[in-house]
Design a protein around this motif. Sequence first.
Motif, PDB file in Angstrom:
ATOM      1  N   PHE A 179       0.851  -1.192   0.000  1.00 38.22           N
ATOM      2  CA  PHE A 179       0.000   0.000   0.000  1.00 38.22           C
ATOM      3  C   PHE A 179       0.882   1.235   0.000  1.00 38.22           C
ATOM      4  CE2 PHE A 179      -2.278   3.344   2.419  1.00 38.22           C
ATOM      5  CZ  PHE A 179      -3.302   3.574   1.499  1.00 38.22           C
ATOM      6  N   LEU A 180       0.613   2.146  -0.936  1.00 43.53           N
ATOM      7  CA  LEU A 180       1.351   3.402  -1.026  1.00 43.53           C
ATOM      8  C   LEU A 180       0.461   4.518  -0.510  1.00 43.53           C
ATOM      9  CD1 LEU A 180       2.947   2.992  -4.590  1.00 43.53           C
ATOM     10  CD2 LEU A 180       3.914   2.358  -2.367  1.00 43.53           C
ATOM     11  N   PRO A 181       0.679   4.957   0.727  1.00 43.75           N
ATOM     12  CA  PRO A 181      -0.205   5.987   1.312  1.00 43.75           C
ATOM     13  C   PRO A 181      -0.136   7.320   0.582  1.00 43.75           C
ATOM     14  CG  PRO A 181       1.677   5.560   2.739  1.00 43.75           C
ATOM     15  CD  PRO A 181       1.715   4.519   1.675  1.00 43.75           C
ATOM     16  N   ASP A 182       1.044   7.673   0.062  1.00 45.71           N
ATOM     17  CA  ASP A 182       1.161   8.951  -0.642  1.00 45.71           C
ATOM     18  C   ASP A 182       0.360   8.942  -1.942  1.00 45.71           C
ATOM     19  OD1 ASP A 182       2.816   9.799   1.376  1.00 45.71           O
ATOM     20  OD2 ASP A 182       4.673   9.261   0.316  1.00 45.71           O
ATOM     21  N   GLU A 183       0.402   7.822  -2.642  1.00 50.64           N
ATOM     22  CA  GLU A 183      -0.330   7.713  -3.907  1.00 50.64           C
ATOM     23  C   GLU A 183      -1.743   7.168  -3.711  1.00 50.64           C
ATOM     24  OE1 GLU A 183       1.860   5.486  -6.747  1.00 50.64           O
ATOM     25  OE2 GLU A 183       3.742   6.573  -6.415  1.00 50.64           O
ATOM     26  N   LYS A 184      -2.011   6.696  -2.484  1.00 52.89           N
ATOM     27  CA  LYS A 184      -3.312   6.105  -2.171  1.00 52.89           C
ATOM     28  C   LYS A 184      -3.640   4.969  -3.149  1.00 52.89           C
ATOM     29  CE  LYS A 184      -5.165  10.345  -0.123  1.00 52.89           C
ATOM     30  NZ  LYS A 184      -6.269  11.342  -0.134  1.00 52.89           N
ATOM     31  N   ARG A 185      -2.712   4.030  -3.219  1.00 49.20           N
ATOM     32  CA  ARG A 185      -2.861   2.899  -4.128  1.00 49.20           C
ATOM     33  C   ARG A 185      -2.594   1.591  -3.384  1.00 49.20           C
ATOM     34  NH1 ARG A 185      -4.821   6.250  -6.746  1.00 49.20           N
ATOM     35  NH2 ARG A 185      -4.544   6.766  -8.953  1.00 49.20           N
ATOM     36  N   LEU A 186      -3.499   0.637  -3.578  1.00 47.56           N
ATOM     37  CA  LEU A 186      -3.306  -0.725  -3.095  1.00 47.56           C
ATOM     38  C   LEU A 186      -2.835  -1.550  -4.287  1.00 47.56           C
ATOM     39  CD1 LEU A 186      -3.638  -2.613  -0.618  1.00 47.56           C
ATOM     40  CD2 LEU A 186      -5.907  -3.195  -1.515  1.00 47.56           C
ATOM     41  N   ILE A 187      -1.688  -2.208  -4.149  1.00 48.37           N
ATOM     42  CA  ILE A 187      -1.026  -2.830  -5.294  1.00 48.37           C
ATOM     43  C   ILE A 187      -0.807  -4.319  -5.028  1.00 48.37           C
ATOM     44  CG2 ILE A 187       1.009  -2.775  -6.782  1.00 48.37           C
ATOM     45  CD1 ILE A 187       1.429   0.128  -5.899  1.00 48.37           C
ATOM     46  N   VAL A 188      -1.082  -5.120  -6.038  1.00 57.26           N
ATOM     47  CA  VAL A 188      -0.803  -6.556  -6.010  1.00 57.26           C
ATOM     48  C   VAL A 188       0.262  -6.849  -7.052  1.00 57.26           C
ATOM     49  CG1 VAL A 188      -1.720  -8.872  -6.388  1.00 57.26           C
ATOM     50  CG2 VAL A 188      -3.107  -7.159  -5.216  1.00 57.26           C
ATOM     51  N   ASP A 189       1.296  -7.574  -6.661  1.00 55.13           N
ATOM     52  CA  ASP A 189       2.383  -7.915  -7.577  1.00 55.13           C
ATOM     53  C   ASP A 189       1.848  -8.762  -8.740  1.00 55.13           C
ATOM     54  OD1 ASP A 189       4.709  -9.539  -8.674  1.00 55.13           O
ATOM     55  OD2 ASP A 189       5.763  -8.225  -7.282  1.00 55.13           O
ATOM     56  N   GLY A 190       2.155  -8.337  -9.965  1.00 56.35           N
ATOM     57  CA  GLY A 190       1.641  -9.029 -11.140  1.00 56.35           C
ATOM     58  C   GLY A 190       2.345 -10.329 -11.459  1.00 56.35           C
ATOM     59  N   GLN A 191       3.530 -10.535 -10.895  1.00 55.06           N
ATOM     60  CA  GLN A 191       4.261 -11.770 -11.144  1.00 55.06           C
ATOM     61  C   GLN A 191       3.937 -12.849 -10.109  1.00 55.06           C
ATOM     62  OE1 GLN A 191       6.119 -12.075 -13.948  1.00 55.06           O
ATOM     63  NE2 GLN A 191       5.411  -9.998 -14.413  1.00 55.06           N
ATOM     64  N   LEU A 192       3.727 -12.427  -8.873  1.00 59.23           N
ATOM     65  CA  LEU A 192       3.459 -13.392  -7.807  1.00 59.23           C
ATOM     66  C   LEU A 192       1.979 -13.761  -7.713  1.00 59.23           C
ATOM     67  CD1 LEU A 192       5.784 -11.948  -5.008  1.00 59.23           C
ATOM     68  CD2 LEU A 192       6.255 -13.821  -6.602  1.00 59.23           C
ATOM     69  N   HIS A 193       1.118 -12.769  -7.871  1.00 60.15           N
ATOM     70  CA  HIS A 193      -0.330 -12.960  -7.769  1.00 60.15           C
ATOM     71  C   HIS A 193      -0.749 -13.310  -6.334  1.00 60.15           C
ATOM     72  CE1 HIS A 193      -1.345 -12.736 -12.076  1.00 60.15           C
ATOM     73  NE2 HIS A 193      -0.145 -13.248 -12.250  1.00 60.15           N
ATOM     74  N   MET A 194      -1.925 -12.884  -5.985  1.00 63.73           N
ATOM     75  CA  MET A 194      -2.483 -13.156  -4.666  1.00 63.73           C
ATOM     76  C   MET A 194      -3.190 -14.511  -4.674  1.00 63.73           C
ATOM     77  SD  MET A 194      -5.473 -11.093  -2.576  1.00 63.73           S
ATOM     78  CE  MET A 194      -4.815  -9.490  -3.047  1.00 63.73           C
ATOM     79  N   THR A 195      -2.867 -15.346  -3.697  1.00 64.94           N
ATOM     80  CA  THR A 195      -3.495 -16.656  -3.589  1.00 64.94           C
ATOM     81  C   THR A 195      -4.781 -16.550  -2.776  1.00 64.94           C
ATOM     82  OG1 THR A 195      -2.284 -17.229  -1.576  1.00 64.94           O
ATOM     83  CG2 THR A 195      -1.237 -17.762  -3.692  1.00 64.94           C
ATOM     84  N   PRO A 196      -5.663 -17.542  -2.856  1.00 65.00           N
ATOM     85  CA  PRO A 196      -6.897 -17.502  -2.051  1.00 65.00           C
ATOM     86  C   PRO A 196      -6.625 -17.400  -0.554  1.00 65.00           C
ATOM     87  CG  PRO A 196      -7.088 -19.149  -3.771  1.00 65.00           C
ATOM     88  CD  PRO A 196      -5.674 -18.669  -3.809  1.00 65.00           C
ATOM     89  N   SER A 197      -5.579 -18.079  -0.081  1.00 61.23           N
ATOM     90  CA  SER A 197      -5.274 -18.017   1.356  1.00 61.23           C
ATOM     91  C   SER A 197      -4.807 -16.624   1.757  1.00 61.23           C
ATOM     92  CB  SER A 197      -4.206 -19.052   1.707  1.00 61.23           C
ATOM     93  OG  SER A 197      -3.006 -18.803   0.993  1.00 61.23           O
ATOM     94  N   GLU A 198      -4.073 -15.950   0.889  1.00 60.45           N
ATOM     95  CA  GLU A 198      -3.622 -14.587   1.187  1.00 60.45           C
ATOM     96  C   GLU A 198      -4.796 -13.610   1.164  1.00 60.45           C
ATOM     97  OE1 GLU A 198       0.885 -15.155  -0.671  1.00 60.45           O
ATOM     98  OE2 GLU A 198      -0.742 -14.307  -1.882  1.00 60.45           O
TER      99      GLU A 198
END
Length: 289
Positions: A179-198
Motif C-alpha cells: 500500500f502506497l499511502p502517498d499515492e493512495k494505491r493498493l497494489i498486487v504484484d503481477g508476477q506473484l499474484h495473490m493466492t486464495p489463502s492470502e
Amino acid sequence: MWLTSLTPRRLLLDTAKFAQLSPHLCRLDLAASPDVAKEYIVADYDIRKISIIACIALVVLRLSIGWQLLYEGLWKLDSQDSASAWTAEPYLKNSQGPLRDYFRSLSGDPNDLRDLDYDTVAARWTRWAEKFKQHYQLDDRQKRVLDEMVRGSKDFRVELEALPEGVELTGSVGKVVTFLPDEKRLIVDGQLHMTPSEKQALLKQVNFNEETDDADAIEDPVKKDFVKKVLYLYQRQASLSYLEKALASLKGDPAWAGSIDEKQKGTIDGKTLGKIQLYRNRLDRYEQK
C-alpha cells in the motif's frame, strides 16, 4: 485385296465368324505362305468412333477435374493470409518409407517438441504480438491491453484512501500486496499474484468472511472500501496471461514437468518423470526400432 492394302482402321476376323457378320463385310484371301492359304474377313469398322454423348461426358469430366484442381490450388493460396493458413505439415509429419526422415525434417518440428519448450513458446507468442500490433496499427491503450493478455501485467492497482485500523501487510501477504499511502494505491504484484489463502488473511484482519458476510452491509466506510477493493483486485489478478499459463503448465505442473524429492535425492524415487520427459523417451525408443 492383299495384306499390303490393309489399313489400321480395318479389323481382321476369323472366317468361322463370317456367317455372324453383317452383309457389308467382304472376303479377303491372304497367302500366309507359299503352301498354306488362310481366309480372313475384314470388317470395315472404326474402333475410334464414340457417341456424341460419350464425347460430352468426357469433356465435362475433364473440365470438372480441372476445376477441382484449380479451386483447391487457389484456396490454398488465399488461405495463407488468414488465421488458419493451409499447410502440408501434417502430411509431411506422417510420411513413411525410405525418405521418411527427409520429408519429416521439412516440417521443421516433426514431433512437436517446440510446443513443449517454454522458451520457444514464449518467443513465438512475443513475435505474434508484435506482428499483431504492426498489422492492425494499435494505439497505446490497445497495445497495453494486448501486452497484459500475452505477457501479463507488472502489477495490479486500485485507488484506496487508507488501510483500516489494525490491518498489517506482513508475512507472505506483504510480499504480494503493498500500500502506497502517498499515492493512495493498493497494489498486487503481477508476477506473484495473490493466492486464495492470502486474500482470506487480508479479509480476516477486518473480520470479514466472504462466504457468509455481505460487503455492502459493512457500516464502517473504510473497512467497506477496503473489502471491496481487495475482492476487486483478487478477481482482476486471478486471470493468468498466456505466457504465465504456459509457464505454469510446462515448468510448474509436476504432472507435465516432473518433480524432484530432495529428501530422496539420489534414489530411484528421488525424481518423478513428467509427461514431457516420458514423451521424449518414447520417441527415442520408437526411432531406435
